[in-house]
Scaffold this active site. Structure first.
Site, PDB file in Angstrom:
ATOM      1  N   SER A  94      29.236  45.268  34.689  1.00  0.00           N
ATOM      2  CA  SER A  94      29.822  44.913  33.390  1.00  0.00           C
ATOM      3  C   SER A  94      29.952  46.151  32.518  1.00  0.00           C
ATOM      4  O   SER A  94      29.115  47.053  32.561  1.00  0.00           O
ATOM      5  CB  SER A  94      28.926  43.907  32.680  1.00  0.00           C
ATOM      6  OG  SER A  94      29.338  43.775  31.333  1.00  0.00           O
ATOM      7  N   TYR A  96      20.394  41.946  29.775  1.00  0.00           N
ATOM      8  CA  TYR A  96      21.641  42.013  30.550  1.00  0.00           C
ATOM      9  C   TYR A  96      22.132  43.460  30.641  1.00  0.00           C
ATOM     10  O   TYR A  96      22.554  43.916  31.703  1.00  0.00           O
ATOM     11  CB  TYR A  96      22.669  41.120  29.870  1.00  0.00           C
ATOM     12  CG  TYR A  96      24.008  41.007  30.549  1.00  0.00           C
ATOM     13  CD1 TYR A  96      24.162  40.259  31.713  1.00  0.00           C
ATOM     14  CD2 TYR A  96      25.144  41.621  30.015  1.00  0.00           C
ATOM     15  CE1 TYR A  96      25.408  40.116  32.323  1.00  0.00           C
ATOM     16  CE2 TYR A  96      26.390  41.490  30.615  1.00  0.00           C
ATOM     17  CZ  TYR A  96      26.516  40.740  31.773  1.00  0.00           C
ATOM     18  OH  TYR A  96      27.751  40.611  32.361  1.00  0.00           O
ATOM     19  N   LYS A 100      22.559  45.326  34.104  1.00  0.00           N
ATOM     20  CA  LYS A 100      23.861  45.793  34.604  1.00  0.00           C
ATOM     21  C   LYS A 100      23.870  47.326  34.748  1.00  0.00           C
ATOM     22  O   LYS A 100      24.558  47.865  35.611  1.00  0.00           O
ATOM     23  CB  LYS A 100      24.992  45.302  33.704  1.00  0.00           C
ATOM     24  CG  LYS A 100      25.277  43.787  33.851  1.00  0.00           C
ATOM     25  CD  LYS A 100      25.718  43.403  35.269  1.00  0.00           C
ATOM     26  CE  LYS A 100      26.301  41.998  35.350  1.00  0.00           C
ATOM     27  NZ  LYS A 100      26.622  41.573  36.727  1.00  0.00           N
TER      28      LYS A 100
HETATM   29  N1  LIG Z   1      33.522  36.956  32.427  1.00  0.00           N
HETATM   30  C1  LIG Z   1      33.463  38.201  31.986  1.00  0.00           C
HETATM   31  O1  LIG Z   1      34.172  38.606  31.050  1.00  0.00           O
HETATM   32  C2  LIG Z   1      32.514  39.178  32.616  1.00  0.00           C
HETATM   33  C3  LIG Z   1      32.431  40.472  32.084  1.00  0.00           C
HETATM   34  C4  LIG Z   1      31.593  41.391  32.695  1.00  0.00           C
HETATM   35  C5  LIG Z   1      30.855  41.024  33.801  1.00  0.00           C
HETATM   36  N2  LIG Z   1      30.946  39.763  34.291  1.00  0.00           N
HETATM   37  C6  LIG Z   1      30.109  39.425  35.450  1.00  0.00           C
HETATM   38  O2  LIG Z   1      30.847  38.700  36.410  1.00  0.00           O
HETATM   39  C7  LIG Z   1      29.974  37.833  37.136  1.00  0.00           C
HETATM   40  C8  LIG Z   1      30.504  36.405  37.144  1.00  0.00           C
HETATM   41  O3  LIG Z   1      30.724  35.981  35.832  1.00  0.00           O
HETATM   42  P1  LIG Z   1      31.359  34.560  35.426  1.00  0.00           P
HETATM   43  O4  LIG Z   1      31.903  34.747  34.064  1.00  0.00           O
HETATM   44  O5  LIG Z   1      32.228  34.053  36.524  1.00  0.00           O
HETATM   45  O6  LIG Z   1      30.026  33.699  35.287  1.00  0.00           O
HETATM   46  P2  LIG Z   1      29.547  32.233  35.728  1.00  0.00           P
HETATM   47  O7  LIG Z   1      28.547  31.815  34.713  1.00  0.00           O
HETATM   48  O8  LIG Z   1      30.688  31.327  35.994  1.00  0.00           O
HETATM   49  O9  LIG Z   1      28.835  32.520  37.083  1.00  0.00           O
HETATM   50  C9  LIG Z   1      27.469  32.717  37.189  1.00  0.00           C
HETATM   51  C10 LIG Z   1      26.965  31.899  38.366  1.00  0.00           C
HETATM   52  O10 LIG Z   1      25.596  32.214  38.511  1.00  0.00           O
HETATM   53  C11 LIG Z   1      24.895  31.036  38.852  1.00  0.00           C
HETATM   54  N3  LIG Z   1      23.486  31.181  38.498  1.00  0.00           N
HETATM   55  C12 LIG Z   1      22.951  31.374  37.274  1.00  0.00           C
HETATM   56  N4  LIG Z   1      21.615  31.473  37.382  1.00  0.00           N
HETATM   57  C13 LIG Z   1      21.315  31.345  38.701  1.00  0.00           C
HETATM   58  C14 LIG Z   1      20.108  31.370  39.450  1.00  0.00           C
HETATM   59  N5  LIG Z   1      18.925  31.546  38.871  1.00  0.00           N
HETATM   60  N6  LIG Z   1      20.181  31.215  40.783  1.00  0.00           N
HETATM   61  C15 LIG Z   1      21.377  31.031  41.399  1.00  0.00           C
HETATM   62  N7  LIG Z   1      22.546  31.007  40.745  1.00  0.00           N
HETATM   63  C16 LIG Z   1      22.505  31.171  39.417  1.00  0.00           C
HETATM   64  C17 LIG Z   1      25.579  29.935  38.054  1.00  0.00           C
HETATM   65  O11 LIG Z   1      25.325  28.673  38.627  1.00  0.00           O
HETATM   66  C18 LIG Z   1      27.047  30.372  38.163  1.00  0.00           C
HETATM   67  O12 LIG Z   1      27.644  29.798  39.292  1.00  0.00           O
HETATM   68  C19 LIG Z   1      28.598  37.990  36.484  1.00  0.00           C
HETATM   69  O13 LIG Z   1      27.831  38.947  37.171  1.00  0.00           O
HETATM   70  C20 LIG Z   1      28.945  38.519  35.101  1.00  0.00           C
HETATM   71  O14 LIG Z   1      27.888  39.233  34.531  1.00  0.00           O
HETATM   72  C21 LIG Z   1      31.747  38.829  33.726  1.00  0.00           C
END
Ligand SMILES: NC(=O)c1ccc[n+]([C@@H]2O[C@H](COP(=O)([O-])OP(=O)(O)OC[C@H]3O[C@@H](n4cnc5c(N)ncnc54)[C@H](O)[C@@H]3O)[C@@H](O)[C@H]2O)c1
Length: 265
Positions: A143, A156, A160
């Protein structure tokens, strides 16, 4: 371009998010390429995703797992191996921007690290013997927060940052086995989790507009498909000489001249 992913066993953590999440999009794209996704997530939605693919004649496995539990992570890898006997790539995608800031307790900070970085270590640790056999590779989802900060999210941000450190560390560590390690850095992608966050804000729509405007390329967020397609390219042998890299799929958010933003808008 054929990515040569047909029949490859690709483990994706955090892949049972709502439809349109990054993990779920990666799974769909893998299936489109003929790869076999192994979903690791704690949400039972994953059973439905695996079943949907199987109904279409596409092989897939969901292993319901709390990624913060080392025993469950070891068992997840064992179950994947029991079914397929190999792992060709690991995509560490699980992550929650959980807002454990400087006011968080020690326990809350540690919990954030366990979810957002320790789980990446555990996955690679347990999958490593099989990655060595397949000369597979690792892709970590990072991120911008690791590089720009965000405020109010020490856990976080630290995690990251750790993910980027581990990406390079593993690239060095695993070069002797022909295993590549890379990261994708995301800035803003309008996933269901992102939308949930926007909804918690009193002036969410205004914040959303402001964020969109601050993204240099096309003043819009990165589509999950754009992240997934880059992920597939990086884990494929079409990226066979790329290791230790941070690939920014962010519409220029982190690097481009701020002046550009006012020009665009
Ligand atoms: N969306 C954005 O703008 C953005 C920006 C930077 C980084 N990211 C990164 O991208 C990745 C995906 O993000 P997203 O927005 O699709 O998020 P999301 O919340 O849809 O996905 C997270 C997943 O993690 C699972 N999860 C949470 N805790 C858990 C645990 N203890 N054990 C097993 N599973 C667990 C949840 O069930 C979910 O399916 C993440 O690493 C996030 O940090 C996203």
């Amino acid at each position: 371009m054929d990515l040569h992913l047909k029949g490859k066993i690709v483990v994706v953590s955090g892949s049972a998010g709502k439809e349109g999440s990054i993990g779920e999009t990666i799974i769909k794209r893998l299936a489109d390429e003929g790869a076999i996704p192994a979903l690791v997530d704690r949400n039972s939605r994953g059973f439905g995703y695996a079943e949907e693919l199987q109904k279409k004649g596409i092989d897939a496995l969901f292993v319901q797992t709390d990624v913060t539990d080392p025993g469950q992570m070891e068992s997840a890898v064992k179950q994947i191996i029991a079914k397929y006997g190999r792992i060709d790539a690991v995509i560490n995608n699980v992550g929650v921007n959980d807002g454990a800031g400087l006011d968080a307790s020690y326990e809350e900070f540690m919990d954030s690290l366990k979810l957002n970085v320790v789980s990446y270590f555990l996955m690679v640790k347990y999958a490593l013997p099989y990655l060595k056999e397949s000369k597979g590779n690792v892709l970590n989802i990072g991120s911008k927060v690791a590089l720009t900060g965000q405020g109010g999210t020490s856990g976080y941000a630290a995690a990251k940052g750790g993910v980027l450190g581990l990406t390079r560390e593993w690239a060095v560590d695993l070069i002797q086995f022909g295993i590549r390690s890379n990261a994708i850095i995301i800035a803003e992608s309008y996933t269901p989790a992102y939308e949930d966050w926007i909804k918690t804000l009193p002036d969410g729509e205004t914040v959303l507009k402001k964020i969109n405007k601050s993204i240099p390329f096309e003043s819009r967020m990165t589509k999950t498909e754009e992240i997934a397609d880059t992920a597939l390219f990086i884990i494929s042998d079409r990226s066979s000489h790329t290791t230790g890299q941070f690939v920014f799929v962010d519409g220029g958010y982190v690097h481009l001249d701020r002046a550009l933003i006012s020009d665009v808008n």
